[in-house]
Design a protein around this motif. Structure first.
Motif, PDB file in Angstrom:
ATOM      1  N   ALA A  56       0.832  -1.209   0.000  1.00  0.00           N
ATOM      2  CA  ALA A  56       0.000   0.000   0.000  1.00  0.00           C
ATOM      3  C   ALA A  56       0.862   1.252   0.000  1.00  0.00           C
ATOM      4  CB  ALA A  56      -0.924  -0.006   1.212  1.00  0.00           C
ATOM      5  N   ASP A  57       2.092   1.136   0.466  1.00  0.00           N
ATOM      6  CA  ASP A  57       3.042   2.248   0.508  1.00  0.00           C
ATOM      7  C   ASP A  57       2.425   3.477   1.172  1.00  0.00           C
ATOM      8  OD1 ASP A  57       5.605   3.220   0.104  1.00  0.00           O
ATOM      9  OD2 ASP A  57       5.036   4.221  -1.769  1.00  0.00           O
ATOM     10  N   SER A  58       1.710   3.221   2.268  1.00  0.00           N
ATOM     11  CA  SER A  58       1.062   4.298   3.000  1.00  0.00           C
ATOM     12  C   SER A  58       1.855   4.605   4.261  1.00  0.00           C
ATOM     13  CB  SER A  58      -0.361   3.866   3.382  1.00  0.00           C
ATOM     14  OG  SER A  58      -0.956   4.826   4.194  1.00  0.00           O
ATOM     15  N   LYS A  59       1.931   5.880   4.603  1.00  0.00           N
ATOM     16  CA  LYS A  59       2.659   6.297   5.800  1.00  0.00           C
ATOM     17  C   LYS A  59       1.775   6.213   7.047  1.00  0.00           C
ATOM     18  CE  LYS A  59       6.277   7.347   3.436  1.00  0.00           C
ATOM     19  NZ  LYS A  59       7.206   6.268   3.249  1.00  0.00           N
ATOM     20  N   GLU A  60       0.451   6.211   6.844  1.00  0.00           N
ATOM     21  CA  GLU A  60      -0.497   6.132   7.955  1.00  0.00           C
ATOM     22  C   GLU A  60      -1.385   4.912   7.777  1.00  0.00           C
ATOM     23  OE1 GLU A  60      -2.828   9.635   8.394  1.00  0.00           O
ATOM     24  OE2 GLU A  60      -1.108  10.953   8.602  1.00  0.00           O
ATOM     25  N   LEU A  61      -2.017   4.519   8.880  1.00  0.00           N
ATOM     26  CA  LEU A  61      -2.877   3.343   8.825  1.00  0.00           C
ATOM     27  C   LEU A  61      -4.017   3.501   9.817  1.00  0.00           C
ATOM     28  CD1 LEU A  61      -3.274   0.327   7.880  1.00  0.00           C
ATOM     29  CD2 LEU A  61      -1.906  -0.292   9.876  1.00  0.00           C
ATOM     30  N   LYS A  62      -5.212   3.200   9.369  1.00  0.00           N
ATOM     31  CA  LYS A  62      -6.363   3.124  10.261  1.00  0.00           C
ATOM     32  C   LYS A  62      -6.795   1.670  10.287  1.00  0.00           C
ATOM     33  CE  LYS A  62      -8.248   7.746   9.847  1.00  0.00           C
ATOM     34  NZ  LYS A  62      -9.409   8.558   9.547  1.00  0.00           N
ATOM     35  N   PRO A  78       0.149   6.635  13.014  1.00  0.00           N
ATOM     36  CA  PRO A  78       0.649   7.749  12.228  1.00  0.00           C
ATOM     37  C   PRO A  78       1.897   7.414  11.404  1.00  0.00           C
ATOM     38  CG  PRO A  78       1.126   8.088  14.551  1.00  0.00           C
ATOM     39  CD  PRO A  78       0.307   6.844  14.448  1.00  0.00           C
ATOM     40  N   ASP A  79       2.700   6.420  11.850  1.00  0.00           N
ATOM     41  CA  ASP A  79       3.934   6.074  11.142  1.00  0.00           C
ATOM     42  C   ASP A  79       4.026   4.555  11.030  1.00  0.00           C
ATOM     43  OD1 ASP A  79       6.433   5.969   9.986  1.00  0.00           O
ATOM     44  OD2 ASP A  79       7.516   6.379  11.853  1.00  0.00           O
ATOM     45  N   THR A  80       3.897   4.059   9.815  1.00  0.00           N
ATOM     46  CA  THR A  80       3.920   2.608   9.614  1.00  0.00           C
ATOM     47  C   THR A  80       5.301   2.091   9.218  1.00  0.00           C
ATOM     48  OG1 THR A  80       3.283   2.850   7.296  1.00  0.00           O
ATOM     49  CG2 THR A  80       1.502   2.544   8.900  1.00  0.00           C
ATOM     50  N   GLU A  94      11.130  -3.206  18.456  1.00  0.00           N
ATOM     51  CA  GLU A  94      10.766  -2.361  17.330  1.00  0.00           C
ATOM     52  C   GLU A  94      11.641  -2.753  16.129  1.00  0.00           C
ATOM     53  OE1 GLU A  94       9.732   2.116  17.414  1.00  0.00           O
ATOM     54  OE2 GLU A  94      11.861   1.991  16.876  1.00  0.00           O
ATOM     55  N   PHE A  95      10.986  -3.103  15.033  1.00  0.00           N
ATOM     56  CA  PHE A  95      11.671  -3.519  13.809  1.00  0.00           C
ATOM     57  C   PHE A  95      11.224  -2.646  12.646  1.00  0.00           C
ATOM     58  CE2 PHE A  95      11.577  -7.939  15.738  1.00  0.00           C
ATOM     59  CZ  PHE A  95      12.942  -8.076  15.875  1.00  0.00           C
ATOM     60  N   THR A  96      12.100  -2.530  11.649  1.00  0.00           N
ATOM     61  CA  THR A  96      11.652  -2.038  10.352  1.00  0.00           C
ATOM     62  C   THR A  96      10.920  -3.204   9.706  1.00  0.00           C
ATOM     63  OG1 THR A  96      13.630  -2.774   9.197  1.00  0.00           O
ATOM     64  CG2 THR A  96      13.676  -0.528  10.130  1.00  0.00           C
ATOM     65  N   HIS A  97      10.249  -2.936   8.600  1.00  0.00           N
ATOM     66  CA  HIS A  97       9.520  -4.016   7.935  1.00  0.00           C
ATOM     67  C   HIS A  97      10.452  -5.145   7.512  1.00  0.00           C
ATOM     68  CE1 HIS A  97       6.120  -1.001   6.802  1.00  0.00           C
ATOM     69  NE2 HIS A  97       6.073  -1.364   8.078  1.00  0.00           N
TER      70      HIS A  97
END
Length: 147
Positions: A56-62, A78-80, A94-97
């Protein structure tokens, strides 16, 4: 008459051993294995979620978060770019993807190996149950054939 009585006692001892020890051990091993399979499924679900976020390359997520007992609340991330992953014993990292996917791969491989060990243990216990049942049948047969 005492040999018949003795063989009946042996048969009862074998039945007790099978039911009180071997079947309980088998159930315990199978429940452990099922729990490990559930963990694997959760990690694979997380892997799919991470890939969906990447695509999705989205910076936010609901999203909706299950608080338990199917009670959901809406959450806003706010930060994915980073994700917190449960690594065991109540600790989260805490990991990066990319790091999370690498961790998930290693963890699922480790858990899969453990399920193989548990499956072998279950097979051994089943073999022991069969062996004790065979001995029990032989004992009954010999008690019937004794003079």
């Amino acid at each position: 008459m005492t040999s018949g009585n003795n063989s009946n006692e042996k048969v009862l001892q074998y039945e007790t051993f099978i039911n009180d020890v071997l079947r309980r051990d088998l159930q315990s091993v199978l429940e452990q294995r099922d729990g490990v399979y559930e963990k694997i499924a959760q990690y694979l679900q997380l892997k799919n979620t991470i890939k969906s976020i990447q695509e999705a390359d989205s910076k936010e997520l609901k999203t909706d978060v299950d608080l338990g007992c199917n009670f959901y609340v809406q959450a806003h991330v706010p930060d994915t770019s980073k994700i917190h992953v449960a690594v065991g014993y109540g600790f989260f990292v805490e990991f990066t993807h990319a790091e999370a996917l690498k961790f998930i791969e290693k963890k699922t491989n480790q858990l899969t190996e453990y399920t193989e060990v548990l499956t072998k243990d279950a097979a051994k216990i089943k073999a022991n149950i069969r062996m004790v049942l065979e001995v029990q049948m032989i004992t009954v047969h010999l008690s019937k054939c004794s003079f």
